[in-house]
Design an enzyme around this catalytic site. Structure first.
Site, mmCIF file in Angstrom:
data_model
loop_
_atom_site.group_PDB
_atom_site.id
_atom_site.type_symbol
_atom_site.label_atom_id
_atom_site.label_comp_id
_atom_site.label_asym_id
_atom_site.label_seq_id
_atom_site.Cartn_x
_atom_site.Cartn_y
_atom_site.Cartn_z
ATOM 1 C CD GLU A 292 9.044 3.431 9.982
ATOM 2 O OE1 GLU A 292 9.191 3.333 8.756
ATOM 3 O OE2 GLU A 292 9.818 4.088 10.699
ATOM 4 C CG HIS A 313 -15.439 14.299 -6.842
ATOM 5 N ND1 HIS A 313 -16.633 14.569 -7.465
ATOM 6 C CD2 HIS A 313 -15.253 15.304 -5.939
ATOM 7 C CE1 HIS A 313 -17.149 15.696 -6.983
ATOM 8 N NE2 HIS A 313 -16.314 16.164 -6.047
ATOM 9 C CE LYS A 427 15.968 -1.027 5.768
ATOM 10 N NZ LYS A 427 16.495 -0.348 6.935
HETATM 11 O O1 PA5 Z 1 11.494 6.525 11.200
HETATM 12 C C1 PA5 Z 1 12.456 5.846 10.920
HETATM 13 O O2 PA5 Z 1 13.314 5.513 11.763
HETATM 14 C C2 PA5 Z 1 12.675 5.369 9.494
HETATM 15 O O3 PA5 Z 1 11.612 5.685 8.680
HETATM 16 C C3 PA5 Z 1 13.930 5.987 8.917
HETATM 17 O O4 PA5 Z 1 13.807 7.390 8.946
HETATM 18 C C4 PA5 Z 1 14.174 5.519 7.479
HETATM 19 O O5 PA5 Z 1 14.190 4.117 7.423
HETATM 20 C C5 PA5 Z 1 15.482 6.065 6.953
HETATM 21 O O6 PA5 Z 1 16.543 5.635 7.747
HETATM 22 P P1 PA5 Z 1 17.963 6.339 7.712
HETATM 23 O O7 PA5 Z 1 17.819 7.738 8.154
HETATM 24 O O8 PA5 Z 1 18.808 5.528 8.646
HETATM 25 O O9 PA5 Z 1 18.453 6.258 6.284
#
Ligand code: PA5
Length: 439
Positions: A292, A313, A427
């Site tokens: 990310e 494996h 989303k």
């Molecule tokens: O690293 C990030 O920002 C994302 O992976 C969030 O942790 C994830 O989308 C969850 O978001 P939230 O804590 O707003 O529910």
């Protein structure tokens, strides 16, 4: 000094001294940009100082809540997705017994509840079956969402909250719900204030995937009985090293430089390998952190992982002999939690007596060395990261090591490592298909 060290001996044949020096210069500039708070995303750098600058009152409240959960709950249901669950799950699976969630082990060995994670997918089957497991048990919820609006998490919370209220009544349930969310805003904060849930804060300047050392990770980890002071101390030591050591002695800087060298040589996939099953979720946490943070604007190294020797494996063939697009980073645990000595057998029909008296870790380490050699001979550069043991302190060091390297590496790649614009796309499509008002 940090016990985590990096060994690049098996990578050196893949680059020249000049290439390393030049890349280290870029790593140093990226570090300056990070520490000088001069790069993109610099309003999300709260994680840099967390090990030394955290809310002590909240830390004490986390311990208090964890101790209450340990007393009044057989099960803790942790609801969260992405950065809101991976760090806690990684820590608990690494620090606790391999069969922690077996009733007698969580309760007898750690005086702690079983801990299950939900809200990290949209499977009704999983939810139903977790409900079956809760039947007849005392349980609590820790719901974690920085935005407070994440769909996977919100659906799971609605369902488990209803079940908890049915069991304990509205007030009784409120006493068993712990919400970790934004300090002021968001649907979860509004709901928690209205219902009187105990709340914990995800600081404004800490993004989800960098939040394991906030209440996001610390409350579930403390509920498992693990030592969160030692975890923070490990992170503090790693921070000290990352900030102050000379570039060549700074592990995360070297790691960031090596990754970028290999990427520029066409190795666009990094495989994180471990030799302990308890590290599976550390790899999942690491994949989210790097995926990310770096995968944007058509750039980034694709983070993949294997659990070894298991995956030799299944994926071993490809790593050894398939398309040459990867490099490998191995995390080795120098001193495992438990040792097993291989027994001698008079008949020796399985031909294993040559290993009698040796430990399983001796075999594991030799498997690791043999695999690294095979992979490097197969054109896969190898970075070895040593972790001294399986303690909270070492894990705190490892978390900070990877976070710091990620910030540096992201800037070296030329991306903002602290946003995630691509996550919004699915989303938008999903909400449209579901007919969400206004979408
Ligand atoms: O690293 C990030 O920002 C994302 O992976 C969030 O942790 C994830 O989308 C969850 O978001 P939230 O804590 O707003 O529910």
């Amino acid at each position: 000094m940090s016990g985590i060290s990096i060994d690049a001996k098996r990578a050196e044949q893949f680059y020249s001294g000049e290439e390393f020096t030049a890349m280290m210069e870029r790593a140093k500039s990226a570090k300056e940009k990070l520490l000088g708070r001069m790069g993109e995303g610099n309003d999300f750098l709260g994680w840099l100082d967390l090990p030394v600058d955290y809310d002590k009152e909240e830390f004490a409240a986390i311990k208090e809540a964890a101790s209450k959960i340990r007393k009044d709950s057989d099960v803790l249901v942790v609801i969260g997705i992405g950065g809101s669950y991976l760090g806690a799950r990684a820590a608990i699976e690494f620090l606790r017994h391999s069969f922690y969630n077996n009733d007698s082990i969580a309760k007898n060995k750690y005086k702690a509840p079983q801990i299950y994670f939900v809200g990290n997918h949209i499977s009704g089957t999983y939810l139903t079956e977790l409900m079956d497991l809760l039947e007849g048990k005392d349980w609590s919820i820790n719901v974690i969402s920085k935005s407070g609006t994440t769909t996977e998490c919100a659906i799971a919370f609605r369902i488990f909250r209803e079940a908890l209220e049915k069991k304990y009544g509205k007030e009784g349930a409120a006493d068993r719900i712990y919400a970790t969310t934004d300090r002021k805003k968001g649907a979860l904060k509004t709901l928690s204030d209205a219902q009187g849930y105990k709340t914990f804060v995800v600081p404004d300047d800490v993004g989800g995937r960098f939040s394991v050392l906030t209440a996001v990770g610390l409350l579930p980890i403390a509920a498992s009985g693990a030592d969160i002071d030692a975890l923070m101390e490990g992170a503090r030591i790693a921070r000290e090293d990352a900030f102050n050591k000379s570039a060549e002695e700074c592990g995360p800087l070297c790691y960031a430089a090596l990754r970028n060298i290999f990427m520029e040589k066409g190795k666009s996939v990094e495989i994180l390998a471990n030799y302990e099953p308890s590290m599976h979720y550390i790899s999942e946490w690491w994949k989210q952190l790097y995926g990310e943070s770096e995968g944007k604007g058509g750039k980034g190294i694709f983070p993949a992982s294997v659990d070894l020797t298991t995956d030799l494996h299944s994926m071993g063939q490809f790593i050894q002999d398939g398309t040459r697009l990867m490099f490998e980073t191995v995390i080795a645990i120098d001193k495992p939690r438990a040792e097993v000595i291989i027994p001698s057998d008079d008949a020796d029909l399985d031909g294993l007596n040559y290993l009698a008296g040796k430990t399983m870790d001796y075999v594991n380490k030799n498997a690791m060395e043999g695999t690294i050699l095979a992979h490097t001979e197969g054109g896969v550069p190898n970075i070895l990261i040593h972790m001294p043991d399986t303690s909270e302190k070492s894990l705190g060091e490892l978390f900070y090591f990877f976070e710091f390297a990620c910030g540096v590496s992201g800037y070296m790649l030329g991306v903002n490592p602290f946003n995630q614009p691509g996550v919004e796309k699915y989303k938008a499509n999903m909400f449209k298909l579901l007919g969400k008002p206004g979408c």
